[in-house]
Design a protein around this motif. Sequence first.
Motif, short mmCIF file in Angstrom:
data_model
loop_
_atom_site.label_atom_id
_atom_site.label_comp_id
_atom_site.label_asym_id
_atom_site.label_seq_id
_atom_site.Cartn_x
_atom_site.Cartn_y
_atom_site.Cartn_z
N ALA A 260 84.23 16.65 88.05
CA ALA A 260 83.24 15.87 87.31
C ALA A 260 83.27 16.28 85.84
O ALA A 260 82.51 17.15 85.40
CB ALA A 260 81.85 16.07 87.90
N ILE A 261 84.12 15.64 85.08
CA ILE A 261 84.26 15.93 83.65
C ILE A 261 83.73 14.76 82.81
O ILE A 261 82.85 14.91 81.98
CB ILE A 261 85.74 16.20 83.27
N THR A 262 84.30 13.57 83.03
CA THR A 262 84.01 12.43 82.16
C THR A 262 82.57 11.94 82.30
O THR A 262 81.95 12.03 83.36
CB THR A 262 84.96 11.25 82.46
N GLU A 263 82.07 11.43 81.19
CA GLU A 263 80.73 10.84 81.13
C GLU A 263 80.82 9.49 80.43
O GLU A 263 81.86 9.16 79.83
CB GLU A 263 79.78 11.75 80.36
N ALA A 264 79.74 8.76 80.48
CA ALA A 264 79.70 7.52 79.69
C ALA A 264 79.85 7.84 78.21
O ALA A 264 80.31 7.02 77.43
CB ALA A 264 78.38 6.79 79.95
N THR A 292 74.61 13.25 83.52
CA THR A 292 75.31 12.27 84.36
C THR A 292 76.82 12.39 84.14
O THR A 292 77.28 12.84 83.09
CB THR A 292 74.89 10.83 84.02
N LYS A 293 77.56 11.97 85.14
CA LYS A 293 79.01 11.89 85.07
C LYS A 293 79.42 10.50 85.56
O LYS A 293 78.73 9.89 86.38
CB LYS A 293 79.67 12.97 85.94
N MET A 346 74.57 11.72 89.16
CA MET A 346 73.37 12.11 88.42
C MET A 346 72.87 13.48 88.87
O MET A 346 72.71 13.71 90.08
CB MET A 346 72.26 11.07 88.64
N PHE A 347 72.67 14.36 87.89
CA PHE A 347 72.09 15.67 88.16
C PHE A 347 70.67 15.68 87.58
O PHE A 347 70.49 15.55 86.36
CB PHE A 347 72.93 16.77 87.52
N ASP A 348 69.68 15.83 88.43
CA ASP A 348 68.28 15.77 88.01
C ASP A 348 67.59 17.07 88.38
O ASP A 348 67.26 17.31 89.55
CB ASP A 348 67.59 14.58 88.69
N ASP A 349 67.39 17.94 87.38
CA ASP A 349 66.81 19.27 87.62
C ASP A 349 67.48 19.95 88.80
O ASP A 349 66.83 20.46 89.73
CB ASP A 349 65.30 19.16 87.86
N CYS A 350 68.78 19.95 88.77
CA CYS A 350 69.59 20.48 89.86
C CYS A 350 69.67 22.01 89.72
O CYS A 350 70.22 22.51 88.73
CB CYS A 350 70.98 19.84 89.79
#
Length: 529
Positions: A260-264, A292-293, A346-350
């Motif tokens: 998981a490298i690329t993002e928008a 996010t990725k 999506m990482f949300d308070d992970c």
Amino acid sequence: MSQQQQSAQNKPVERKQIEASEVEKHNKKGDLWIVIDSLIYDVSKFAALHPGGETVLCDPEVAGQDATEVFFGLHKHEILMKPQYKRLIIGQVSGEEEQIVPPPAGSPSKVPYAEPTWLTEKFHSPYFQDHHRHLQREIRKYVDERVREVAQRCEANGKRPDVDLIQEMGKNGLNAMRMGPGDHLKGRKLFADIKPEQFDYFCEMIITQELVRMGARGFGDGLQGGMVIGLPPVMKFGNAETQKEIIEPVLAGEKFICLAITEAFAGSDIVGGLKTFAKKSEDGSHYIVNGTKKWITNGVFADYFTTAVKTDEGFAVLCIPRSVGGVETKQIKTSYSTTAGTAYVMFDDCKVPAKYLLGEDGAGIPVILSNFNHERWVMCCSTIRSARAITAQCMMWSHQRKAFGKPIISQPVVRQTLASLISQCEAAQAWLENVTHQMNKMDYYEVATHLAGQIALLKSWSTRVSHDVADHAVNILGGRGLTKGGMGGFVEEFHRTYKFDAVLGGSEEILADLGVRQALRNYPVNEKL
């Protein structure tokens, strides 16, 4: 398929001998026979079910006639191998024999330029030894007999590759072999009884190139594409506890991983564009990750995400387990099928325990870059072999397809086009083999210093070769090259998906620039015109 089953399949079948004059009498609706490659088919009942309509089979050039040429102008030979069509065979024309017999499983193609020269009879190679040739025969048999059907089914229905197949590949050593040479192979039983000390980058190239021959680009990425690019950072930089938790379950196909490298916001401009942030807790026990990725291969079904993040120290890489919570994935529909599991993540308070940090906090860039050369090299292996397979399809079609009463291969413009495509495929394979040889002779740091530019240029150029092949292949196949399935199905799939390799792992323009910049680093100051 067992040896007994294969032997039975290859054993000549005794068929009722029927005179051609008798066949000619069965030439009307309700009483309809045709001949294909000396075999007589009773299509009296099937005609009404024929996908192309009953009229095609009732044509005077087909009904009661030898329709071999007509058939192969419309269909692939594999159609005749299906049980429902084999049941229509009632005999064989007296005095004639089948001419079109599929080669034994694992055999190289006899079509000119369909195989790289090292696989072609009478040609020699300084690189490939007996164990390479043995591995190639065995992996081709395995792909043709075990993987191809699964690949085509998943391409059609968009479902992830069968987990039982991936676990089978784990047991026979193929998953570990796809990670390249290294200590992870020591003491492991490998596919085709290859010894760990024999395994080199040519072995890995063979496996990669045989897998792409099945013409299923999305499935190819779905078949542990995430492992090939997401697991190496864990293997190189993970602590002992993390490695023990992740490596063997992933290689066994019990767990799945992705990169998981690329993002928008960030593609090639990782340093400037990355926004996913990991805040380290005061006691240092964990990180809180938000961000996010996008376009993450295998992300839909991944259990682990090897993730590039920003931190207060700079950049870092965390291998984030889905099980920690706060991770959500959504399917992204791309040009190929959803079988690749391409995802928006999506990482949300992970809350990620600090043990999942790969390498050091603040030193994430070397971790991110550590597998790029290998990743790009794997893509070169794939795209170069895919281009050759499509060129072979064009060669075969040019012999089968007639226009103005002659095969289209008789037209100079078609021969010129094929000459150009063949030349590019041969050149690309030769460059790839040279780079692979250097990889076998160099250590990691030498590859990074001396081969990064070569690999970048090879990838950039090989996808230009793919562009040429895809473009001309559609022109040669015509409408069939734009139609899913059927005679031009592989060409259509290639034309629709070849751009993936031109973008993934670094776009053509970025890699071309990288290749030149790498060269300029060593430009001698005393060299002048």
